[in-house]
Structures are given as C-alpha cells and as structure tokens.
Write a protein that holds these residues in place. Sequence first.
Motif, PDB file in Angstrom:
ATOM      1  N   UNK A  30       0.867  -1.174   0.000  1.00  0.00           N
ATOM      2  CA  UNK A  30       0.000   0.000   0.000  1.00  0.00           C
ATOM      3  C   UNK A  30       0.906   1.226   0.000  1.00  0.00           C
ATOM      4  N   UNK A  31       0.589   2.168  -0.862  1.00  0.00           N
ATOM      5  CA  UNK A  31       1.369   3.408  -0.943  1.00  0.00           C
ATOM      6  C   UNK A  31       0.532   4.576  -0.436  1.00  0.00           C
ATOM      7  N   UNK A  32       1.131   5.411   0.388  1.00  0.00           N
ATOM      8  CA  UNK A  32       0.403   6.529   0.964  1.00  0.00           C
ATOM      9  C   UNK A  32       1.349   7.707   1.185  1.00  0.00           C
ATOM     10  N   UNK A  33       0.849   8.735   1.865  1.00  0.00           N
ATOM     11  CA  UNK A  33       1.656   9.916   2.184  1.00  0.00           C
ATOM     12  C   UNK A  33       0.952  10.690   3.284  1.00  0.00           C
ATOM     13  N   UNK A  59       5.494   5.110   2.367  1.00  0.00           N
ATOM     14  CA  UNK A  59       4.948   6.428   2.664  1.00  0.00           C
ATOM     15  C   UNK A  59       5.995   7.465   2.277  1.00  0.00           C
ATOM     16  N   UNK A  60       5.756   8.718   2.624  1.00  0.00           N
ATOM     17  CA  UNK A  60       6.581   9.774   2.057  1.00  0.00           C
ATOM     18  C   UNK A  60       6.901  10.851   3.090  1.00  0.00           C
ATOM     19  N   UNK A 109       8.563  -0.069  12.250  1.00  0.00           N
ATOM     20  CA  UNK A 109       9.539   0.013  11.168  1.00  0.00           C
ATOM     21  C   UNK A 109       8.795   0.173   9.851  1.00  0.00           C
ATOM     22  N   UNK A 110       9.142   1.208   9.108  1.00  0.00           N
ATOM     23  CA  UNK A 110       8.503   1.469   7.823  1.00  0.00           C
ATOM     24  C   UNK A 110       9.244   0.731   6.721  1.00  0.00           C
ATOM     25  N   UNK A 111       8.502   0.121   5.811  1.00  0.00           N
ATOM     26  CA  UNK A 111       9.129  -0.623   4.725  1.00  0.00           C
ATOM     27  C   UNK A 111       9.854   0.300   3.752  1.00  0.00           C
ATOM     28  N   UNK A 112       9.255   1.462   3.495  1.00  0.00           N
ATOM     29  CA  UNK A 112       9.823   2.347   2.495  1.00  0.00           C
ATOM     30  C   UNK A 112       9.377   3.787   2.759  1.00  0.00           C
TER      31      UNK A 112
END
Length: 303
Positions: A30-33, A59-60, A109-112
């Motif tokens: 899942x991609x978010x911000x 996330x960003x 811990x964030x994956x990316x």
Amino acid sequence: MSAQLALGTYRCQAIPEAAARAVASGAQWIDTAPNYATGQAQTLLAPALAAHPALRVSTKTGYFTAATGADAVDAGVLTEDQAAAGHSLAPDYVRWQTGRNRAQLGRKRLDLVLLHNPERAHPGDRADLHRAIRGAFEVLEEEVAAGHVAGYGIATWSGLEKAFTVEELLALAGEVAGGQQYHHLVAIQLPVSLVMMTPIVQALHGQGPLWAAAGAGLRVMASAPLHGGELPTIVDQELADLIRPGLTPAQACILATASCPGVTDILIAASSTPHWKEATDAVTQPPLDTARLREITDVLASP
C-alpha cells in the motif's frame, strides 16, 4: 512476469474499504503519504496494517498539510516561513515526519520512505536540490541504522525528466552511506502510462530512469497508470484490442504499463471489488513483448 498491483491512496475513495479489498485481491503493498486524504490517510490505514502485519507500506516525506506544518513549527523542526511553503526536505523535518509516519501508521519500522517530489524543494537549481536530497538521504540512512526504516527512495512526477537522474540519486546515496554497496536507496516512484509514455519509450531503447533503475535492482512503482482515471476514456476498444484482444480499455492500459521493462509495481486507486478484479485479471495476463510495446507507442505517437 509483469508487475504486481499495489494500492495507491492519492485519489483513493473510502481508504479502509479499499485497503481491505486490496488485501483480499492479493496486493502486497500500500502506498500513501502524510498529506493524502487531507492528512488522514495514514491514520485510516493503520487498522488494516495492524490486521495484516505482512502487508508492506510505502509512505513519504516532503509535502504536508497546514495542520502538520503547524505541528512541525510547534515541534521546532520548521520555521513559520518553511511551514508556509507546504513542502520541506530539511533534515530535522524529515526525521520528525518519519517518526510521525510510524506513529500514524502504527508501524515500528517502515518498509519504504520516499522523498515526495523533491524537485519542489529547489526548482531550477540542481546544485542546491542535490545538496538537499543528499541531506535527506543522510537522515534516512540514520533511520535505517536505528531500525525505523527498511529502505528509502524518491516519488516524483517530473523530477526524473530534468532535476536528477537515477544515476545521480545512486551516487548521492553512496556518498552518504560510504559506498555504493552500503546505501539503502531501493526504490523510485514515477508516472508511467500510455499518456506519460516517455519512460516506456526510453526503456524500450535501453535508456531512461526505468532502465537505469532496473539495472541497479531498484523497485519501480508506476503511479497514475490510468492517468487519474482519464486514460480509459481516451483509449478506444480498437486500441485495446491492438494491445491484447479481449481486454477492456482499462485492462489494456494497465497491462501496457505492467509490461514495461523495469516496472515492478502498479499503483491503482481502485476501491471496489469489480475494479480490483478487472485490474488483477489484467496483470495476470502474459506481459506484452518489446515489439508489441513499440508498436503501441508508435501508434500513440503518430499524429
């Protein structure tokens, strides 16, 4: 094998329901911000992430809402002037926002973590922009070392056209980490579609960001594969049949992007079960070969 589907939450309606349907459809990312859904996207995703620990999230850091900007000022990581800009790559802000992302998403811990349109920081000044990116990468390497982040990258709309190259990003990450073999720059995200065709055309000729990213082993997340939902109204059934007979225009567009050399993930904002099934059926098709992709891009490029 073509790319895999992931949920993109930029234009996503009903984020909790969309996340549930994405998981049910087999999506792994899942991609978010922090600025999506007027600043609520990460909080809305937290229950789905808690229920599915294996689900990975990107996330960003970069863009922020006015409310987040005010909180950053209160925390002493942005000045009033910096907050008014709505975007920052300042090291203190990047560190603070990464911690806030973890808290809102409920992940230790964030994956990316992706720098969000970093070209926005210093438009027109490559030297200052590259220094800012390097400073942000340094913070993210520290976050990796602390166990807070698994990897980082950039998410851009047009930065890879003029502001930086994949090779320059890799060089900056290598400088920060003390060598190319040590850095944790692992992904790029950019628009790839039959409207935003330049990366496809370049990749078919062994050039451009997709080709460079694939050569470096980076994850490539293709955003806006349907160009904000507009592309299926542009691509008629005749063109869809040229891409692959029997597919709908939307499926044909998704398959074309998924077949592009270097692309590993396709971000879609589908929220309904039928839309997810339609997209899933598209990416499970055998990928288009290079000759067919060239034919399609030639047809679309012709007057």
